[in-house]
Scaffold this motif. Structure first.
Motif, short mmCIF file in Angstrom:
data_model
loop_
_atom_site.label_atom_id
_atom_site.label_comp_id
_atom_site.label_asym_id
_atom_site.label_seq_id
_atom_site.Cartn_x
_atom_site.Cartn_y
_atom_site.Cartn_z
N PRO A 1 37.05 43.91 43.77
CA PRO A 1 37.03 42.53 44.31
C PRO A 1 37.99 41.59 43.58
N LEU A 2 39.28 41.82 43.76
CA LEU A 2 40.30 40.97 43.15
C LEU A 2 40.53 39.72 44.00
N THR A 3 40.83 38.62 43.35
CA THR A 3 41.29 37.46 44.10
C THR A 3 42.71 37.74 44.58
N LYS A 4 43.23 36.89 45.44
CA LYS A 4 44.57 37.11 45.99
C LYS A 4 45.62 37.14 44.88
N SER A 5 45.53 36.21 43.95
CA SER A 5 46.52 36.16 42.87
C SER A 5 46.38 37.36 41.94
N ALA B 1 47.15 45.93 53.64
CA ALA B 1 45.85 45.23 53.65
C ALA B 1 45.68 44.33 52.43
N LYS B 2 46.61 44.41 51.48
CA LYS B 2 46.53 43.64 50.23
C LYS B 2 45.20 43.92 49.53
N GLU B 3 44.97 45.21 49.29
CA GLU B 3 43.69 45.64 48.72
C GLU B 3 43.94 46.71 47.66
N LEU B 4 43.20 46.64 46.56
CA LEU B 4 43.27 47.65 45.52
C LEU B 4 41.94 48.39 45.47
N LEU B 5 42.01 49.72 45.48
CA LEU B 5 40.81 50.55 45.50
C LEU B 5 40.81 51.50 44.31
N VAL B 6 39.64 51.74 43.76
CA VAL B 6 39.43 52.75 42.72
C VAL B 6 38.43 53.76 43.28
N THR C 1 39.19 29.80 33.15
CA THR C 1 38.95 31.23 33.35
C THR C 1 37.90 31.46 34.42
N SER C 2 36.78 30.76 34.30
CA SER C 2 35.71 30.92 35.29
C SER C 2 36.16 30.38 36.63
N GLY C 3 36.97 29.33 36.63
CA GLY C 3 37.44 28.76 37.88
C GLY C 3 38.34 29.71 38.65
N LEU C 4 39.27 30.35 37.96
CA LEU C 4 40.14 31.32 38.63
C LEU C 4 39.34 32.53 39.08
N GLY C 5 38.30 32.84 38.33
CA GLY C 5 37.45 33.96 38.71
C GLY C 5 36.69 33.71 40.00
N LEU C 6 36.53 32.45 40.37
CA LEU C 6 35.86 32.10 41.63
C LEU C 6 36.76 32.28 42.83
N GLY C 7 38.06 32.52 42.56
CA GLY C 7 38.98 32.75 43.68
C GLY C 7 40.12 31.78 43.79
N SER D 1 47.83 34.81 31.73
CA SER D 1 46.89 35.32 30.73
C SER D 1 45.47 35.31 31.25
N THR D 2 45.11 34.22 31.92
CA THR D 2 43.76 34.10 32.46
C THR D 2 43.51 35.10 33.57
N HIS D 3 44.48 35.25 34.47
CA HIS D 3 44.33 36.22 35.55
C HIS D 3 44.23 37.65 35.00
N ILE D 4 45.05 38.00 34.02
CA ILE D 4 45.01 39.34 33.43
C ILE D 4 43.64 39.61 32.81
N LYS D 5 43.10 38.61 32.13
CA LYS D 5 41.77 38.76 31.52
C LYS D 5 40.72 39.07 32.59
N ASN D 6 40.77 38.36 33.70
CA ASN D 6 39.82 38.59 34.78
C ASN D 6 40.03 39.95 35.46
N ILE D 7 41.30 40.33 35.63
CA ILE D 7 41.61 41.64 36.22
C ILE D 7 41.05 42.76 35.35
N ARG D 8 41.26 42.66 34.05
CA ARG D 8 40.80 43.72 33.14
C ARG D 8 39.28 43.86 33.14
N SER D 9 38.61 42.74 33.28
CA SER D 9 37.15 42.78 33.34
C SER D 9 36.68 43.55 34.57
N LYS D 10 37.34 43.34 35.70
CA LYS D 10 36.98 44.04 36.93
C LYS D 10 37.38 45.51 36.86
N PHE D 11 38.53 45.80 36.26
CA PHE D 11 38.94 47.19 36.09
C PHE D 11 37.97 47.94 35.17
#
Length: 245
Positions: free
Chosen positions: A172-176, A161-166, A111-117, A214-224
């Motif tokens: 700051p999402l990783t590419k995946s 631009a492959k960018e998500l804005l709120v 989880t932390s590894g994917l969070g690094l990018g 599952s890991t990526h979704i967890k990281n996405i939700r934390s940023k959202f």
């Protein structure tokens, strides 16, 4: 004789890469302190026409020139500098996919590894055909073109631009992570299983890794959550959907 899911997956990989001739030739960097694994992977990827540079230590890889690689494969457990540390060090320098190789016992640390990018991971021992497929999938993903944007209330997804804005502030999402959001948002209201999401975002014929999603979704939700939005909804027992209007 019936094939297992993994055998069907490998057969599809071999057909897609060798028979269809769609393999994308790339320059790949692999770092692992296990020399036999380095040689095995190098030989396997070079069969697909890739140029593979191998190193047994991340500390010995010069930072200049890293952006010349199309994909990087990192072992996590290395003596001089572990894969997590190296990924965090170079992620701002390179835009290419990064794949981790990890021991089964370290899977919960990913989880932390994917969070690094990093974009994906494989647990050791792995089959070389699966690694070839993962590499092929990520390289194909890099070539896809995107245009215009999607807008959902406070959320805007710039497909070019492959960018998500709120509220016009980039998340700051990783590419995946971005690509998962793009896929779900582009199919708003539809429910997708983890396997379906994996195969759409990392398309390699017939096999999906749900644990990565599952890991990526967890990281996405934390940023959202930090941005004050939460558009991805879990549909228990089935998967996920984008519910933001």
């Amino acid at each position: 004789m019936l094939q297992s899911a993994n055998d069907r997956f490998i057969a599809c990989v071999n057909y897609g890469i060798e028979e269809a001739g769609r393999c994308i030739m790339a320059t790949i960097l692999m770092i692992d302190d296990d020399r036999p694994i380095l040689e095995l992977v190098k030989n396997g990827l070079e069969k697909d026409g890739h140029s593979v540079t191998i190193h047994t230590s991340a500390a010995h890889v010069p930072l200049e020139g890293l952006n010349g690689y199309d994909l990087i494969i990192l072992d996590i457990m290395m003596p001089d500098m572990d894969g997590f540390t190296y990924c965090g060090k170079i992620r701002s320098l390179v835009d290419c996919p990064i794949l981790f190789l990890t021991a089964k016992t370290m899977e919960r640390d990913i989880t932390s590894g994917l969070g690094l990018g990093a974009d994906d991971y494989l647990t050791k021992p792995f089959r070389i055909a699966e690694l070839r497929a993962r590499v092929h999938a990520h390289l194909r993903r890099e070539q896809r073109e995107r245009h215009v944007s999607l807008t959902f209330d406070r959320i805007k997804i710039d497909l070019s631009a492959k960018e998500l804005l709120v509220d016009n502030i980039p998340v700051p999402l990783t590419k995946s992570e971005y690509l998962i959001c793009e896929y779900l948002a582009g199919n708003r209201g539809q429910v997708f299983s983890k396997k379906q999401i994996y195969e759409a975002v990392f398309p390699f014929y017939g096999y999906g890794d749900g644990s990565t999603i599952s890991t990526h979704i967890k990281n996405i939700r934390s940023k959202f959550e930090e941005a004050g939005v939460q558009p991805i909804v879990t549909v228990w027992g089935i998967g996920y959907k984008w519910e933001q209007r």
